[in-house]
Motif scaffolding. Structure first.
Motif, PDB file in Angstrom:
ATOM      1  N   ALA A   1      -4.762  -2.970  -7.017  1.00 61.35           N
ATOM      2  CA  ALA A   1      -5.735  -3.204  -8.086  1.00 61.35           C
ATOM      3  C   ALA A   1      -6.280  -1.888  -8.616  1.00 61.35           C
ATOM      4  O   ALA A   1      -6.426  -1.697  -9.830  1.00 61.35           O
ATOM      5  CB  ALA A   1      -6.872  -4.086  -7.567  1.00 61.35           C
ATOM      6  N   ASP A   2      -6.583  -0.944  -7.702  1.00 59.26           N
ATOM      7  CA  ASP A   2      -7.076   0.369  -8.124  1.00 59.26           C
ATOM      8  C   ASP A   2      -6.030   1.109  -8.944  1.00 59.26           C
ATOM      9  O   ASP A   2      -6.344   1.720  -9.972  1.00 59.26           O
ATOM     10  CB  ASP A   2      -7.453   1.214  -6.901  1.00 59.26           C
ATOM     11  CG  ASP A   2      -8.716   0.724  -6.220  1.00 59.26           C
ATOM     12  OD1 ASP A   2      -9.443  -0.090  -6.845  1.00 59.26           O
ATOM     13  OD2 ASP A   2      -8.971   1.126  -5.071  1.00 59.26           O
ATOM     14  N   PHE A   3      -4.778   1.062  -8.490  1.00 62.09           N
ATOM     15  CA  PHE A   3      -3.705   1.753  -9.209  1.00 62.09           C
ATOM     16  C   PHE A   3      -3.527   1.165 -10.607  1.00 62.09           C
ATOM     17  O   PHE A   3      -3.414   1.904 -11.590  1.00 62.09           O
ATOM     18  CB  PHE A   3      -2.402   1.639  -8.423  1.00 62.09           C
ATOM     19  CG  PHE A   3      -1.212   2.210  -9.133  1.00 62.09           C
ATOM     20  CD1 PHE A   3      -1.031   3.589  -9.218  1.00 62.09           C
ATOM     21  CD2 PHE A   3      -0.276   1.388  -9.744  1.00 62.09           C
ATOM     22  CE1 PHE A   3       0.066   4.127  -9.880  1.00 62.09           C
ATOM     23  CE2 PHE A   3       0.817   1.918 -10.411  1.00 62.09           C
ATOM     24  CZ  PHE A   3       0.988   3.282 -10.475  1.00 62.09           C
TER      25      PHE A   3
ATOM     26  N   ASP B   1      -5.736  -0.422 -12.385  1.00 55.13           N
ATOM     27  CA  ASP B   1      -6.896  -0.112 -13.212  1.00 55.13           C
ATOM     28  C   ASP B   1      -6.864   1.340 -13.688  1.00 55.13           C
ATOM     29  O   ASP B   1      -7.091   1.623 -14.867  1.00 55.13           O
ATOM     30  CB  ASP B   1      -8.176  -0.366 -12.408  1.00 55.13           C
ATOM     31  CG  ASP B   1      -9.432  -0.107 -13.231  1.00 55.13           C
ATOM     32  OD1 ASP B   1      -9.586  -0.761 -14.286  1.00 55.13           O
ATOM     33  OD2 ASP B   1     -10.237   0.754 -12.841  1.00 55.13           O
ATOM     34  N   GLN B   2      -6.523   2.241 -12.788  1.00 50.78           N
ATOM     35  CA  GLN B   2      -6.499   3.661 -13.160  1.00 50.78           C
ATOM     36  C   GLN B   2      -5.395   3.966 -14.167  1.00 50.78           C
ATOM     37  O   GLN B   2      -5.610   4.730 -15.115  1.00 50.78           O
ATOM     38  CB  GLN B   2      -6.322   4.506 -11.890  1.00 50.78           C
ATOM     39  CG  GLN B   2      -7.551   4.500 -10.992  1.00 50.78           C
ATOM     40  CD  GLN B   2      -7.247   5.066  -9.625  1.00 50.78           C
ATOM     41  OE1 GLN B   2      -6.164   5.610  -9.386  1.00 50.78           O
ATOM     42  NE2 GLN B   2      -8.200   4.964  -8.693  1.00 50.78           N
ATOM     43  N   THR B   3      -4.223   3.389 -13.967  1.00 53.15           N
ATOM     44  CA  THR B   3      -3.129   3.680 -14.903  1.00 53.15           C
ATOM     45  C   THR B   3      -3.335   2.971 -16.240  1.00 53.15           C
ATOM     46  O   THR B   3      -2.858   3.435 -17.264  1.00 53.15           O
ATOM     47  CB  THR B   3      -1.772   3.267 -14.305  1.00 53.15           C
ATOM     48  OG1 THR B   3      -1.834   1.911 -13.842  1.00 53.15           O
ATOM     49  CG2 THR B   3      -1.389   4.172 -13.152  1.00 53.15           C
TER      50      THR B   3
ATOM     51  N   GLU C   1       0.828  -1.212   0.000  1.00 54.74           N
ATOM     52  CA  GLU C   1       0.000   0.000   0.000  1.00 54.74           C
ATOM     53  C   GLU C   1       0.860   1.260   0.000  1.00 54.74           C
ATOM     54  O   GLU C   1       0.541   2.246  -0.684  1.00 54.74           O
ATOM     55  CB  GLU C   1      -0.938  -0.019   1.201  1.00 54.74           C
ATOM     56  CG  GLU C   1      -2.008  -1.115   1.100  1.00 54.74           C
ATOM     57  CD  GLU C   1      -3.036  -1.019   2.212  1.00 54.74           C
ATOM     58  OE1 GLU C   1      -2.830  -0.219   3.150  1.00 54.74           O
ATOM     59  OE2 GLU C   1      -4.038  -1.756   2.154  1.00 54.74           O
TER      60      GLU C   1
ATOM     61  N   PRO D   1      -6.352  -4.420  -2.740  1.00 51.37           N
ATOM     62  CA  PRO D   1      -7.243  -3.400  -3.326  1.00 51.37           C
ATOM     63  C   PRO D   1      -6.515  -2.153  -3.819  1.00 51.37           C
ATOM     64  O   PRO D   1      -6.807  -1.660  -4.910  1.00 51.37           O
ATOM     65  CB  PRO D   1      -8.195  -3.071  -2.170  1.00 51.37           C
ATOM     66  CG  PRO D   1      -8.246  -4.339  -1.364  1.00 51.37           C
ATOM     67  CD  PRO D   1      -6.857  -4.907  -1.442  1.00 51.37           C
ATOM     68  N   ALA D   2      -5.561  -1.633  -3.049  1.00 53.74           N
ATOM     69  CA  ALA D   2      -4.860  -0.413  -3.458  1.00 53.74           C
ATOM     70  C   ALA D   2      -4.094  -0.635  -4.753  1.00 53.74           C
ATOM     71  O   ALA D   2      -4.113   0.208  -5.659  1.00 53.74           O
ATOM     72  CB  ALA D   2      -3.903   0.030  -2.356  1.00 53.74           C
TER      73      ALA D   2
ATOM     74  N   GLN E   1      -6.339   2.658 -17.615  1.00 55.88           N
ATOM     75  CA  GLN E   1      -7.329   3.494 -18.295  1.00 55.88           C
ATOM     76  C   GLN E   1      -6.730   4.797 -18.790  1.00 55.88           C
ATOM     77  O   GLN E   1      -7.085   5.275 -19.863  1.00 55.88           O
ATOM     78  CB  GLN E   1      -8.478   3.800 -17.336  1.00 55.88           C
ATOM     79  CG  GLN E   1      -9.357   2.581 -17.031  1.00 55.88           C
ATOM     80  CD  GLN E   1     -10.474   2.922 -16.057  1.00 55.88           C
ATOM     81  OE1 GLN E   1     -10.554   4.042 -15.565  1.00 55.88           O
ATOM     82  NE2 GLN E   1     -11.330   1.961 -15.785  1.00 55.88           N
TER      83      GLN E   1
ATOM     84  N   ARG F   1       1.802   6.465  -7.173  1.00 54.52           N
ATOM     85  CA  ARG F   1       0.852   7.518  -7.586  1.00 54.52           C
ATOM     86  C   ARG F   1       1.555   8.875  -7.645  1.00 54.52           C
ATOM     87  O   ARG F   1       1.328   9.665  -8.570  1.00 54.52           O
ATOM     88  CB  ARG F   1      -0.325   7.581  -6.613  1.00 54.52           C
ATOM     89  CG  ARG F   1      -1.273   6.400  -6.683  1.00 54.52           C
ATOM     90  CD  ARG F   1      -2.468   6.636  -5.755  1.00 54.52           C
ATOM     91  NE  ARG F   1      -3.316   5.477  -5.669  1.00 54.52           N
ATOM     92  CZ  ARG F   1      -4.226   5.125  -6.576  1.00 54.52           C
ATOM     93  NH1 ARG F   1      -4.380   5.886  -7.658  1.00 54.52           N
ATOM     94  NH2 ARG F   1      -4.961   4.052  -6.431  1.00 54.52           N
TER      95      ARG F   1
END
Length: 423
Positions: A412-414, A416-418, A370, A409-410, A420, A377
């Motif tokens: 996975a979010d990173f 997914d965002q990068t 995390e 989760p952190a 996109q 980020r």
């Protein structure tokens, strides 16, 4: 009428390397310049434009978009209504240095090409010492921006300058003393252009320019220039995963008379050797090189040359962190890298990006996923302001490794965002 996706605008985002949020940010910044107030644009607006939900944006968005992409509304894929028109923008000030990253880099590159005074370099006639000094002044001017912008923003300008100097060398006349100084200045410029190409990810161009710089150094009898190029070649070999070759080149550079007489250069060479030894798991040699780097730096006096201006205590600490990272000492690497970042001057934007990625890597390798994501980020944010494919590749490698932690989760979010945004 059926909704139709705006493929033209979507293609422009890809061409300029923008994410939805970045376009929104740039619209707001440009609106501040054009209208005197931000447009309050969000990534949702951009998604609606691309999806075709909004076929003709309001003027407070449309004018900034024209400024950003240099296209008419129709060329950006917008469809006017019968009453649609684009009002003339109000008078606004000349582009300032704090403008958004893409335009700022273009502005500085164009401005530098003019400020370097390339037109003042004679294309015929006889060259004197004043002409040599003008050529010598090009490199410090370029390095004033390299630490902030990255080599990708400066390579073209440096190459243009080098072409002008080549023309002067081949079409002008000069005496023996000026000839030697000209070759030294040309080699300095070629070595600098090689570094910018290296940082921009253009490794073949970099190797060719380094070869030219070595030749110029020999013709000028400039041993310091030759040692500098050998150092850069060692760094390039390491980037290409040729670690033993990098160590051999580094040892050859250390043994030169010029390196032994210059503490600045010797400190840098030992720092880079330390990282090289660490990468092949030679712990004792890595630690010995780090100690020698510190000792040499302690003996350095005065100001270093422009190309070595990045060599500060922060850089030494960061490279020590890189060596510890390569040795698998992730906790120590994290501590040293954090210390380097705290000492780094604001002007070293590219190095801040580099060491932020290094910090994220040390955290990830140490199992602090995390915290690694938080650093990654931050690196993505800095990366929007710097043109360094070399460091972007390092960040991309970190992102690839983070896939192993997609269950967090952190992470996975990173990811997914990068994915996109293309960050």
């Amino acid at each position: 009428m059926a909704r139709q996706r705006n493929a033209k605008l979507e293609a422009l985002l890809t061409e300029f390397g923008y994410t939805h949020q970045q376009v929104a940010d740039e619209v707001n910044r440009t609106a501040q310049d054009v209208f005197g107030e931000a447009a309050q644009c969000t990534d949702r607006h951009v998604r609606r434009w691309i999806a075709g939900e909004v076929r003709w944006p309001w003027s407070r968005y449309l004018l900034p978009l024209q400024e950003i992409f240099g296209r008419s509304p129709e060329a950006m894929g917008f469809v006017p209504r019968k009453s649609s028109r684009v009002p003339a923008p109000p008078r606004r000030p000349v582009l300032k240095a704090e403008e958004h990253p893409v335009r700022r880099r273009e502005f500085i590159a164009v401005g530098l090409a003019a400020a370097l005074g390339l037109d003042a370099i004679p294309s015929a006639g006889r060259l004197g010492s004043g002409d040599v000094e003008r050529i010598r002044a090009i490199v410090p001017a370029l390095y004033n921006h390299d630490h902030t912008l990255g080599g990708g923003a400066l390579y073209t300008v440096a190459e243009q300058a080098l072409r002008s100097v080549h023309h002067a060398l081949n079409h002008c006349t000069y005496g023996a003393r000026v000839e030697r100084a000209l070759y030294a200045a040309t080699g300095d410029l070629a070595a600098s252009a090689g570094w910018f190409a290296y940082d921009a990810g253009l490794q073949e161009d970099a190797r060719s320019l380094y070869s030219e710089a070595l030749q110029a150094g020999m013709l000028a009898g400039d041993g310091m220039l030759q040692a500098r190029v050998w150092s850069n070649l060692a760094m390039q070999a390491r980037l290409l995963d040729r670690d033993q070759e990098a160590l051999r080149i580094g040892r050859a550079a250390i043994e030169t008379r010029q390196a032994k007489q210059d503490p600045w250069l010797m400190s840098l060479l030992h720092c880079r050797q330390a990282v090289g030894h660490a990468r092949v798991r030679e712990r004792t040699r890595a630690e010995r090189s780090l100690a020698r780097a510190e000792s040499s730096y302690d003996h350095a006096t005065g100001e270093p040359p422009a190309w070595l201006s990045f060599l500060t205590p922060a850089e030494l600490t960061g490279l020590a962190g890189a060596a510890q990272q390569a040795l698998g000492r992730y906790g120590r690497a994290r501590e040293l890298t954090a210390s380097a970042l705290s000492m780094l001057e604001p002007r070293f934007e590219r190095n801040r990006l580099y060491y932020t990625v290094q910090s994220a890597q040390a955290l990830l390798d140490g199992g602090e996923v995390e915290h690694a994501v938080a650093e990654a980020r931050h690196a993505v944010t800095i990366g929007r302001r710097v043109q360094s494919e070399r460091v972007r590749d390092k960040l991309d490698g970190l992102r690839q490794q983070m896939r192993c932690y997609a269950h967090v989760p952190a992470a996975a979010d990173f990811l997914d965002q990068t994915r996109q945004t293309g960050a």
